[in-house]
Design a protein around this motif. Structure first.
Motif, short mmCIF file in Angstrom:
data_model
loop_
_atom_site.label_atom_id
_atom_site.label_comp_id
_atom_site.label_asym_id
_atom_site.label_seq_id
_atom_site.Cartn_x
_atom_site.Cartn_y
_atom_site.Cartn_z
N LEU A 83 0.87 -1.33 -0.11
CA LEU A 83 -0.03 0.04 -0.11
C LEU A 83 0.99 1.24 0.01
CD1 LEU A 83 -1.70 0.85 3.29
CD2 LEU A 83 -0.08 -0.91 3.14
N ASP A 113 -5.67 4.49 -0.07
CA ASP A 113 -6.98 5.00 0.17
C ASP A 113 -7.44 6.15 -0.82
OD1 ASP A 113 -7.39 4.11 3.18
OD2 ASP A 113 -5.24 4.44 2.95
N PHE A 157 -8.91 1.29 -0.79
CA PHE A 157 -9.66 1.03 0.57
C PHE A 157 -10.85 1.77 0.90
CE2 PHE A 157 -4.68 0.30 1.18
CZ PHE A 157 -4.82 -0.91 0.89
N ARG A 171 -14.11 10.15 11.95
CA ARG A 171 -14.51 9.41 10.79
C ARG A 171 -15.81 9.61 10.34
NH1 ARG A 171 -10.19 4.74 10.30
NH2 ARG A 171 -10.10 5.53 8.05
N LYS A 210 -15.20 -0.84 4.00
CA LYS A 210 -14.60 -0.95 5.63
C LYS A 210 -15.58 -0.07 6.40
CE LYS A 210 -11.50 2.88 4.65
NZ LYS A 210 -10.02 3.35 4.31
N HIS A 211 -15.44 -0.09 7.56
CA HIS A 211 -14.69 -0.95 8.30
C HIS A 211 -15.77 -2.05 9.18
CE1 HIS A 211 -12.62 2.89 8.14
NE2 HIS A 211 -11.33 2.24 7.93
N MET A 254 -12.56 -4.74 4.48
CA MET A 254 -11.59 -4.46 5.12
C MET A 254 -12.45 -4.70 6.73
SD MET A 254 -9.29 -1.15 6.21
CE MET A 254 -8.57 -1.04 4.62
N PHE A 257 -11.24 -1.84 13.40
CA PHE A 257 -10.20 -2.00 14.52
C PHE A 257 -10.85 -2.52 15.92
CE2 PHE A 257 -7.76 1.41 12.51
CZ PHE A 257 -6.56 0.98 12.21
N ASP A 289 -7.51 -4.15 9.29
CA ASP A 289 -7.09 -3.13 9.11
C ASP A 289 -5.44 -2.75 9.72
OD1 ASP A 289 -6.97 -0.19 8.68
OD2 ASP A 289 -8.67 0.41 10.17
N TRP A 290 -5.19 -1.38 9.62
CA TRP A 290 -3.63 -1.24 9.67
C TRP A 290 -3.21 -1.75 11.18
CZ3 TRP A 290 -0.06 1.72 6.77
CH2 TRP A 290 1.21 1.88 7.18
N MET A 321 -2.55 -6.52 7.17
CA MET A 321 -2.14 -5.05 6.88
C MET A 321 -1.11 -4.56 7.76
SD MET A 321 -3.77 -1.34 6.24
CE MET A 321 -5.17 -1.64 5.33
N TRP A 430 -7.96 12.48 4.08
CA TRP A 430 -7.85 11.33 3.18
C TRP A 430 -8.16 11.95 1.77
CZ3 TRP A 430 -5.73 6.91 4.87
CH2 TRP A 430 -5.97 6.78 6.13
N GLU A 496 -9.31 10.25 10.43
CA GLU A 496 -9.08 9.01 11.61
C GLU A 496 -8.17 9.57 12.66
OE1 GLU A 496 -6.60 5.86 9.73
OE2 GLU A 496 -6.36 4.91 11.97
C1 BGC Z 1 -7.51 3.20 8.27
C2 BGC Z 1 -7.93 2.74 7.00
C3 BGC Z 1 -6.98 2.64 5.95
C4 BGC Z 1 -5.70 2.26 6.34
C5 BGC Z 1 -4.62 2.24 5.30
C6 BGC Z 1 -6.01 2.53 8.73
O1 BGC Z 1 -5.24 3.46 9.85
O2 BGC Z 1 -8.12 2.73 9.58
O3 BGC Z 1 -9.33 3.21 6.90
O4 BGC Z 1 -7.58 2.10 5.15
O5 BGC Z 1 -5.13 2.78 7.61
O6 BGC Z 1 -4.21 3.63 5.12
#
Ligand code: BGC
Length: 743
Positions: A83, A113, A157, A171, A210-211, A254, A257, A289-290, A321, A430, A496
């Protein structure tokens, strides 16, 4: 008149579903190719397909080459997807390593993203939802896909389809607001826009709703926080947009969290296996997710990262991820016999299937090229669409004495406020590959329209205490006939990890408004923000209020189009605006309770120090013209459970301008086997009427739209009385009543 969106959705969704299902039948050519590849893979190479890492460059000096460590991993087949590697040249270079230097030459999947546009940044998703035009939103996602695919990307994403009932949660900006019906239409439209007719098309991206799931239900609106909701709320409120996205053909999902009732989504087989795959028939792959796999340890459900990897993979998370848990431990887990090769293979298959569907084995570079990037990115037609979406997303919240549009013949116009000339914030959180230098600020848009008549004074910063600029702003207001105050949040205040505990304007912006009011000129407040705000003071003091969210790269032009009346605003709120933070959660489709609020009576469900109603309700938005609703007609007053019901209403444009109106239909099931919300959106249609024109709008209520989940969680239509409520927002409605008979 456009078609009621429910019908449209059903048609589009079934078409896409058919395509995906056909490709997945066991024994098809695709399956045979996957089997053959799988049979040649080592365990290490299989694990590699489940690893998604972020792009790291070689060095600060050479930022456009892969770091040697990552390059070695790609060569060894230990990383299957990346990514944040963006650009045709860069992705070509990296892909070459995967297909030419790794043993099996399995191509990488490049994800990013791309949430609301790529370089041509569209309004934030919450703003796009304010258009109530799913097809327009599909087109916006298509443009994003075309640009991103030219830059070497395969996978976005997005869409973010989390329902959000709490505007403290930053968000909320990324989604479609509080309503599952509107949210489902937007979710499906975005999937269709990103993936196009066929994900194998060179201009398509694989979507990743997502999510999953209920991330927006975080306690206190604090990002990443605990979610504790009932199975009913999960299914009625949070899951419908995901189901719509899956039905629209989304090839990946996705997970979120958060935990729900003690089980983090990343380890939640009820969500990922029973519901997603079992009930909905999802065939794609699930990405974490990350770092959310490794975070299972922090959640306190796994003792080690090794446990975390085992838990997540067996629950149904196919790809990890940027967490290293699969990368570091899956080999060992297989060797020790804790993880079966069958479970591993299942996940690898799902990932490979998406790579095959994209056509990466035939053409790992697809049509990405710098030439194509130049031709498509920020093309005039893309910018034009961004402007159109932006002006349709603006919501007029107040317009006393017809202050707006700014009258012909108005002399000087003072433009004040910290967001007026901010071409970074207007892109929103974003904003993918968006750049401030491409964006039209509100000031620039207004100057392009009104030239020398604009006097500008910033007044203050978005945040902070300094009132040093107040005098200049007041001076500009005094010289002008009308003041436009551009106030709100920086884009970094939503998105976020950007939850807020207060929802007023940050810093000294409200004081700035007080200061310019001393000039005794009419003030139009142009709001820029990523969430509903609690701003009763702004509502009281301003003559007009226009909500512009973060309107994207063409935002300033779009705002000028609306302020000067070239475009009549038609946006409607996709989320409720409260009077105060203390009222939250506040949403239109709440339950009645046994003691609904009555102002004159003490012993019922309300606050003693605040209104219980919203400042602006869901679905609300004014126009420069005025619409009158009349003659609500139900074709029958009694139907059987399997029958459809036609509902008609006449809408009149009683003003003197052409305008567009979103006609909304809500239902209420008055007595069910479980309690039902006081209103549930079940249909809407956007119509355009000339001055004096009246039109009859028809809705068909289907058994599905009257159905509910009974105590056994089965979808049924229950006999009894229903209300049908139609209007231009969720508060001001005409009401009719009908019965569903017991036979
Ligand atoms: C976010 C996701 C995002 C991912 C990759 C995460 O922190 O919650 O929405 O797609 O990072 O950037």
């Amino acid at each position: 008149m456009r078609h009621p969106h429910k019908v449209l959705l059903l048609l589009l969704v079934s078409a896409h579903l058919a395509v995906f299902a056909r490709e997945d039948k066991p024994g098809t050519a695709l399956d045979l190719r996957i089997d053959s590849l799988l049979s040649r893979m080592t365990i290490e190479e299989k694990v590699g397909q489940l690893v998604l890492m972020t792009f790291r460059s070689k060095s600060a000096v050479d930022s456009t080459a892969l770091s040697p460590a990552l390059e070695a991993e790609v060569q060894a087949g230990k990383i299957g997807s990346l990514l944040n590697a963006v650009g045709a040249d860069l992705t070509h270079r990296i892909q070459r390593v995967a297909v030419e230097d790794s043993r099996l030459g399995i191509p990488l999947l490049f994800g990013f993203d791309v949430i609301h546009g790529f370089r041509t940044v569209f309004p934030i998703p919450l703003a796009e939802a304010s258009t109530w035009e799913p097809d327009l939103v599909r087109q916006s996602a298509r443009v994003a896909a075309v640009e991103a695919a030219a830059s070497g990307l395969h996978w976005t994403f997005a869409p973010m389809v989390d329902i959000a009932r709490d505007p403290r949660w930053g968000r909320i900006a990324e989604g479609s607001g509080e309503d599952p019906f509107l949210g489902s239409l937007m979710a499906a439209s975005r999937v269709m826009g990103f993936q196009g007719e066929d994900v194998g098309d060179q201009t398509s991206l694989v979507a990743c709703p997502k999510h999953f799931a209920a991330y927006g239900g975080a306690e206190g609106g604090r990002d990443y926080n605990t979610v504790d909701i009932s199975e009913r709320t999960l299914r009625e409120v949070y899951l419908p947009p995901f189901e719509a996205a899956v039905k629209a053909g989304a090839a990946t999902i996705m997970c979120s969290f958060n935990e729900i009732g003690g089980v983090p989504s990343t380890a939640n087989s009820h969500l990922l296996t029973d519901i997603l795959r079992g009930e909905w028939g999802f065939q794609g792959f699930v990405v974490s997710d990350w770092g959310s796999v490794a975070e299972l340890q922090e959640h306190g459900i796994a003792a080690t990262h090794e446990d975390a990897a085992l838990l997540a993979l067996t629950a149904g998370v196919d790809m990890d991820m940027e967490g290293n848990a699969y990368h570091d431990y899956c080999m060992e887990l297989v060797q020790s016999g804790k993880l079966s090769v069958e479970v591993l293979d299942k996940a690898v298959r799902r990932v490979l299937r998406v790579k095959f569907m994209l056509g990466l084995f035939e053409n790992p570079y697809r049509s990405a090229s710098s030439d194509r990037e130049q031709k498509t990115i920020l093309s005039p037609s893309h910018r034009q669409l961004a402007r159109d979406v932006a002006r349709r997303s603006l919501v007029l919240l107040k317009n006393d004495a017809g202050l707006l549009p700014v009258r012909e013949g108005t002399g000087l116009i003072a433009v004040v406020g910290p967001l007026a000339d901010d071409s970074e914030s207007i892109l929103g959180p974003w904003h993918a590959a968006g750049r401030a230098q491409d964006a039209i600020s509100v000031l620039r848009g207004l100057r392009a329209r009104a030239g020398k008549r604009i006097l500008y004074a910033k007044g203050c910063e978005i945040d902070g205490n300094s009132t040093g600029g107040f005098a200049e702003a007041l001076d500009a207001a005094r010289k002008a006939d009308v003041v436009i105050a551009v106030l709100g949040e920086a884009s970094s205040m939503s998105g976020e990890a950007a939850s807020r505990a207060t929802l007023g304007l940050p810093g000294v912006q409200e004081q700035l408004l007080d200061e310019i009011l001393k000039a005794k000129k009419p003030v139009a407040v142009v709001l820029m923000n990523g969430r509903p705000l609690a701003i009763p003071g702004i509502h009281e003091r301003a003559t007009a209020v226009l909500e512009t969210w973060f309107a994207g790269v063409e935002g300033g032009n779009a705002v000028a189009d609306v302020l000067f009346g070239d475009v009549n605003p038609s946006g409607k709120l996709p989320a409720t605006f409260p009077y105060s933070v203390g009222q939250i959660p506040l949403y239109y489709n709440h339950k009645n309770t046994g003691r609904p609020p009555v102002d004159s009576v003490k012993w019922n469900s309300k606050y003693i120090d605040s209104p219980s109603i919203p400042l602006y309700p869901f679905g609300y938005g004014l126009s420069y013209t005025r619409f009158v609703y009349r003659s609500l007609t139900l074709e029958k007053l009694r139907i059987s459970p399997g029958e459809h019901l036609k509902v008609s209403v006449e809408v009149l444009n009683a003003g003197d301008r052409q305008g567009e109106e979103v006609v909304q239909l809500y239902i209420r099931d008055l007595a069910g086997s479980v309690t039902r919300p006081v209103k549930e959106l079940r249909g809407f249609v956007k119509i355009s009427l000339r001055p004096g024109e009246a039109r009859t709008v028809n809705f068909i209520l289907t058994p599905a739209s009257l159905s509910m989940l009974n105590p056994a969680m089965k979808r049924v239509v229950e006999p009894g009385a229903f209300l049908v409520q139609v209007g231009g927002n969720s508060r001001d409605v005409l009401t009719g009543r009908f019965e569903v008979s017991g036979d």
